[in-house]
Each structure stands twice: as structure tokens, then as C-alpha cells.
Design a protein around this motif. Structure first.
Motif, PDB file in Angstrom:
ATOM      1  N   GLY A 162       0.853  -1.199   0.000  1.00  0.00           N
ATOM      2  CA  GLY A 162       0.000   0.000   0.000  1.00  0.00           C
ATOM      3  C   GLY A 162       0.877   1.234   0.000  1.00  0.00           C
ATOM      4  O   GLY A 162       1.862   1.289   0.739  1.00  0.00           O
ATOM      5  N   ILE A 163       0.560   2.228  -0.846  1.00  0.00           N
ATOM      6  CA  ILE A 163       1.482   3.361  -0.966  1.00  0.00           C
ATOM      7  C   ILE A 163       0.892   4.703  -0.535  1.00  0.00           C
ATOM      8  O   ILE A 163       1.629   5.663  -0.412  1.00  0.00           O
ATOM      9  CB  ILE A 163       1.997   3.515  -2.414  1.00  0.00           C
ATOM     10  N   ASP A 164      -0.431   4.784  -0.330  1.00  0.00           N
ATOM     11  CA  ASP A 164      -1.020   6.113  -0.133  1.00  0.00           C
ATOM     12  C   ASP A 164      -1.752   6.194   1.207  1.00  0.00           C
ATOM     13  O   ASP A 164      -2.805   5.572   1.383  1.00  0.00           O
ATOM     14  CB  ASP A 164      -1.984   6.401  -1.294  1.00  0.00           C
ATOM     15  N   PHE A 165      -1.212   6.981   2.141  1.00  0.00           N
ATOM     16  CA  PHE A 165      -1.821   7.112   3.468  1.00  0.00           C
ATOM     17  C   PHE A 165      -2.174   8.564   3.763  1.00  0.00           C
ATOM     18  O   PHE A 165      -2.172   9.001   4.911  1.00  0.00           O
ATOM     19  CB  PHE A 165      -0.888   6.501   4.526  1.00  0.00           C
ATOM     20  N   GLY A 166      -2.464   9.300   2.681  1.00  0.00           N
ATOM     21  CA  GLY A 166      -2.792  10.717   2.807  1.00  0.00           C
ATOM     22  C   GLY A 166      -4.190  10.949   3.378  1.00  0.00           C
ATOM     23  O   GLY A 166      -4.497  12.053   3.816  1.00  0.00           O
ATOM     24  N   ASP A 167      -5.047   9.916   3.382  1.00  0.00           N
ATOM     25  CA  ASP A 167      -6.432  10.090   3.863  1.00  0.00           C
ATOM     26  C   ASP A 167      -6.739   9.222   5.078  1.00  0.00           C
ATOM     27  O   ASP A 167      -7.908   9.014   5.408  1.00  0.00           O
ATOM     28  CB  ASP A 167      -7.415   9.721   2.740  1.00  0.00           C
ATOM     29  N   THR A 168      -5.696   8.685   5.707  1.00  0.00           N
ATOM     30  CA  THR A 168      -5.904   7.768   6.836  1.00  0.00           C
ATOM     31  C   THR A 168      -6.646   8.462   7.977  1.00  0.00           C
ATOM     32  O   THR A 168      -6.381   9.624   8.274  1.00  0.00           O
ATOM     33  CB  THR A 168      -4.525   7.274   7.327  1.00  0.00           C
ATOM     34  N   ARG A 169      -7.596   7.753   8.575  1.00  0.00           N
ATOM     35  CA  ARG A 169      -8.330   8.311   9.726  1.00  0.00           C
ATOM     36  C   ARG A 169      -8.830   7.170  10.604  1.00  0.00           C
ATOM     37  O   ARG A 169      -8.696   6.004  10.233  1.00  0.00           O
ATOM     38  CB  ARG A 169      -9.503   9.181   9.258  1.00  0.00           C
ATOM     39  N   ILE A 170      -9.393   7.521  11.758  1.00  0.00           N
ATOM     40  CA  ILE A 170      -9.914   6.497  12.677  1.00  0.00           C
ATOM     41  C   ILE A 170     -11.379   6.231  12.342  1.00  0.00           C
ATOM     42  O   ILE A 170     -12.133   7.151  12.042  1.00  0.00           O
ATOM     43  CB  ILE A 170      -9.799   6.992  14.153  1.00  0.00           C
ATOM     44  N   GLY A 171     -11.771   4.970  12.397  1.00  0.00           N
ATOM     45  CA  GLY A 171     -13.169   4.634  12.138  1.00  0.00           C
ATOM     46  C   GLY A 171     -13.361   3.135  12.128  1.00  0.00           C
ATOM     47  O   GLY A 171     -12.488   2.383  12.572  1.00  0.00           O
ATOM     48  N   ASP A 172     -14.513   2.690  11.572  1.00  0.00           N
ATOM     49  CA  ASP A 172     -14.804   1.264  11.478  1.00  0.00           C
ATOM     50  C   ASP A 172     -13.996   0.684  10.305  1.00  0.00           C
ATOM     51  O   ASP A 172     -14.185   1.100   9.167  1.00  0.00           O
ATOM     52  CB  ASP A 172     -16.322   1.098  11.237  1.00  0.00           C
ATOM     53  N   PRO A 173     -13.106  -0.286  10.573  1.00  0.00           N
ATOM     54  CA  PRO A 173     -12.265  -0.818   9.504  1.00  0.00           C
ATOM     55  C   PRO A 173     -13.058  -1.414   8.335  1.00  0.00           C
ATOM     56  O   PRO A 173     -12.558  -1.479   7.204  1.00  0.00           O
ATOM     57  CB  PRO A 173     -11.408  -1.889  10.183  1.00  0.00           C
ATOM     58  N   LEU A 174     -14.319  -1.812   8.613  1.00  0.00           N
ATOM     59  CA  LEU A 174     -15.106  -2.407   7.522  1.00  0.00           C
ATOM     60  C   LEU A 174     -15.468  -1.369   6.451  1.00  0.00           C
ATOM     61  O   LEU A 174     -15.883  -1.720   5.349  1.00  0.00           O
ATOM     62  CB  LEU A 174     -16.358  -3.092   8.068  1.00  0.00           C
ATOM     63  N   GLU A 175     -15.266  -0.082   6.765  1.00  0.00           N
ATOM     64  CA  GLU A 175     -15.445   0.955   5.731  1.00  0.00           C
ATOM     65  C   GLU A 175     -14.485   0.731   4.572  1.00  0.00           C
ATOM     66  O   GLU A 175     -14.847   0.857   3.407  1.00  0.00           O
ATOM     67  CB  GLU A 175     -15.128   2.325   6.333  1.00  0.00           C
ATOM     68  N   ASP A 176     -13.224   0.412   4.920  1.00  0.00           N
ATOM     69  CA  ASP A 176     -12.226   0.129   3.868  1.00  0.00           C
ATOM     70  C   ASP A 176     -12.618  -1.118   3.073  1.00  0.00           C
ATOM     71  O   ASP A 176     -12.397  -1.186   1.869  1.00  0.00           O
ATOM     72  CB  ASP A 176     -10.840  -0.121   4.485  1.00  0.00           C
ATOM     73  N   VAL A 177     -13.188  -2.107   3.784  1.00  0.00           N
ATOM     74  CA  VAL A 177     -13.564  -3.356   3.106  1.00  0.00           C
ATOM     75  C   VAL A 177     -14.716  -3.061   2.124  1.00  0.00           C
ATOM     76  O   VAL A 177     -14.710  -3.524   0.980  1.00  0.00           O
ATOM     77  CB  VAL A 177     -13.964  -4.458   4.121  1.00  0.00           C
ATOM     78  N   GLY A 178     -15.675  -2.246   2.564  1.00  0.00           N
ATOM     79  CA  GLY A 178     -16.798  -1.872   1.689  1.00  0.00           C
ATOM     80  C   GLY A 178     -16.310  -1.092   0.484  1.00  0.00           C
ATOM     81  O   GLY A 178     -16.737  -1.331  -0.651  1.00  0.00           O
ATOM     82  N   GLU A 179     -15.372  -0.160   0.703  1.00  0.00           N
ATOM     83  CA  GLU A 179     -14.863   0.619  -0.433  1.00  0.00           C
ATOM     84  C   GLU A 179     -14.042  -0.280  -1.366  1.00  0.00           C
ATOM     85  O   GLU A 179     -14.122  -0.157  -2.591  1.00  0.00           O
ATOM     86  CB  GLU A 179     -14.015   1.814   0.025  1.00  0.00           C
ATOM     87  N   GLY A 180     -13.265  -1.193  -0.760  1.00  0.00           N
ATOM     88  CA  GLY A 180     -12.472  -2.129  -1.577  1.00  0.00           C
ATOM     89  C   GLY A 180     -13.387  -2.962  -2.473  1.00  0.00           C
ATOM     90  O   GLY A 180     -13.104  -3.162  -3.662  1.00  0.00           O
ATOM     91  N   PHE A 181     -14.525  -3.431  -1.895  1.00  0.00           N
ATOM     92  CA  PHE A 181     -15.500  -4.196  -2.684  1.00  0.00           C
ATOM     93  C   PHE A 181     -15.961  -3.363  -3.883  1.00  0.00           C
ATOM     94  O   PHE A 181     -15.958  -3.824  -5.026  1.00  0.00           O
ATOM     95  CB  PHE A 181     -16.711  -4.570  -1.807  1.00  0.00           C
TER      96      PHE A 181
END
Ligand SMILES: Nc1ncnc2c1ncn2[C@@H]1O[C@H](COP(=O)(O)OP(=O)(O)OP(=O)(O)O)[C@@H](O)[C@H]1O
Ligand SMILES: [Mg+2]
Length: 256
Positions: A162-181
Motif C-alpha cells: 500500500g502506498i497512499d496514506f494521505g487520507d488515513t483516519r480512525i473509524g470502522d475498519p469495515l469501511e475500507d472493506v466496503g470501499e475495496g468491494f
């Protein structure tokens, strides 16, 4: 171009010192969230050159925050580019040699590799766990755009980096899974049976690694629908709203 080179050398001076004036600008990579450049930088021996990537932000502090996340992930063994240095607005990191996921035809193997990377990232940035051990709050990647992941050809396993952490924030990790889907399913040519298989493999693998497959996929539904809705707004694309509705209605059958 000369003007740009001088600007980059000046920006890199606090990180590289004298060597900043020997930096060669190989290519401009992006000009969206930050200005990113591929550079050729002299090694400490001042003989060999090494490819590096710099990101120059407008807002103060963003480069430091991204460098902190990269350092934390790197020390936890999560594949990310090594940080060379940072100032409040400039980040310098090593170049990762390999194809960007956005340019590849997705396969279930690749989708599972992305899920493995994401799960290790959430564990490394995780903070709170529910009783069943699932992470409920963690550092989110916050931008699962397939342009933010590279297959690292220098590693034996050719893992995802993974190369881009410019938008990293705290929250429910399943948000990333939903966006990845959403990113995998809609990646052109989108919405084909192959893409569906990859997107489902991604969610299932994440659930398996989290030790809660049966719990993860129903919960990801809401986040996937929201991800389609967000893109509909960013791109002003009503078709993505139609897809949000369709995915919400088809969710259970997608996984059968
Ligand atoms: N360390 C790296 N190794 C190899 N390629 C990189 C590296 N960092 C960035 N890139 C390339 O540069 C592009 C932009 O980098 P990055 O995603 O970090 O910046 P960004 O400002 O978020 O840009 P964007 O808005 O396009 O996502 C990536 O899509 C990738 O192709
Ligand atoms: Mg990016």
C-alpha cells in the motif's frame, strides 16, 4: 522543468541536505491530492542512484502524518514504502517497483492478497476490539483506490504494497472493506461475473482473516452501498447511485 527541479530540490533540502541539488526528476506521477514525482536520488556513497517518490502537499502537517503512519506500518511488517524523511509538507519515500493494481486484470488470488494486506494494516493500526476479537475502531486507509496498491516485484511473494496514506483516519475498519468491494467490482470492465468473483473473494478473505467471515460480509453491505453513493457524488455520476441500490438489493445473492 528547470523551475520545477529547483522547487523540488528546495523542498527536499531539509531532508537530503546537499544531495537535494543532485536530484533528477524522472516523471511527474500525480497532481491530485498532492504533487507526486518519481526521482533519481544519490545514495550515501554519492555514486549509485536510487529511485524515490516525493509527495508535496499544500496543507501543513499532512506529510508528517503520512510519514508517521508509514513508519508505524513498516515497523509492524506491513508492506509499505520505507520513509526516507518528511517535513510538514514534503514526504520522501522509496520507490516500489511493480505494476499498480489499477492496471492489472483482477483475479481472486490478487483480491485475496489485497485483503491480506488490508487486514494486516488494520491490525497494525488497530485500537479497540469487540468481545469476539473483531476490530471495531482502527486506523482506516480511507482511500482504497486501486491506484494506491502496487505488486512489489522485489519481494519473493510478490505481495501487495500500500502506498497512499494521505487520507488515513480512525473509524470502522469495515469501511475500507466496503470501499475495496466497490473499487474491485466497478473496476473496468466493471460488474462482470469475474469482477464479482474477485470482489466477493476480497470480502470473504478479509472475513476469514478476521476470524468472523459470517459476521463480516453482512456488515460490509452498508459500507459498500455507502461507497457507491460517495463516488456518485464525487464524480457526479448517477449510475453509481443506481449501482448502490442494486448492490444493496443483490448483496445476499452476490455471496451465494
Ligand atoms: N513509493 C512508490 N513507489 C512506486 N510508485 C509510487 C510510489 N508512490 C506513488 N507512486 C505512484 O504515484 C501515484 C500517486 O501516488 P499517491 O497515490 O501516493 O499520491 P496521491 O497524491 O494520493 O495521488 P492520487 O490522488 O493520484 O491518488 C500512484 O498511483 C503510483 O502510481
Ligand atoms: Mg493515491
Amino acid at each position: 522543468m528547470r523551475c520545477e527541479r529547483d522547487e523540488i530540490a528546495t523542498a527536499l533540502w531539509p531532508i537530503l541536505g546537499e544531495k537535494a541539488w543532485d536530484v533528477r526528476v524522472v516523471a511527474a506521477l500525480s497532481a491530485k491530492k498532492s504533487r507526486a514525482f518519481l526521482l533519481s536520488v544519490l545514495e550515501c556513497d554519492c555514486v549509485r542512484r536510487c529511485p524515490m517518490v516525493t509527495k508535496i502537499y499544500k496543507d501543513e502537517g499532512r506529510a508528517f502524518r503520512e510519514a508517521e503512519v508509514l513508519a508505524r506500518l513498516g515497523s509492524a511488517g506491513v508492506p509499505v514504502p520505507a520513509v526516507v524523511g518528511a517535513t510538514p509538507t514534503v514526504l520522501l519515500r522509496r520507490y516500489i517497483d511493480g505494476p499498480v493494481l489499477r492496471d492489472l486484470d483482477c483475479t481472486p488470488v490478487l483480491a485475496r492478497k489485497l485483503a491480506t494486506w488490508l487486514h494486516s494494516c488494520h491490525v497494525a493500526l488497530g485500537s479497540a476490539r469487540a468481545e469476539d476479537g473483531m476490530l471495531t475502531r482502527a486506523g482506516l486507509v480511507g482511500d482504497m483506490n486501486l491506484g494506491n496498491f502496487i505488486i512489489d516485484m522485489a519481494q519473493a511473494g510478490q505481495d501487495v504494497c500500500g502506498i497512499d496514506f494521505g487520507d488515513t483516519r480512525i473509524g470502522d475498519p469495515l469501511e475500507d472493506v466496503g470501499e475495496g468491494f466497490m473499487r474491485i467490482f466497478s473496476h473496468g470492465p466493471g460488474y462482470t461475473p469475474d469482477r464479482r468473483e474477485c470482489a466477493v473473494a476480497f470480502v470473504r478473505e478479509y472475513g476469514r482473516l478476521a476470524g468472523a467471515e459470517d459476521r463480516v460480509w453482512p456488515e460490509v453491505q452498508r459500507h459498500a452501498v455507502e461507497a457507491f453513493r460517495r463516488v456518485a457524488i464525487w464524480r457526479g455520476d448517477p449510475f453509481m447511485n443506481d449501482m448502490a441500490e442494486a448492490v444493496g438489493k443483490m448483496w445476499i445473492s452476490l455471496f451465494l
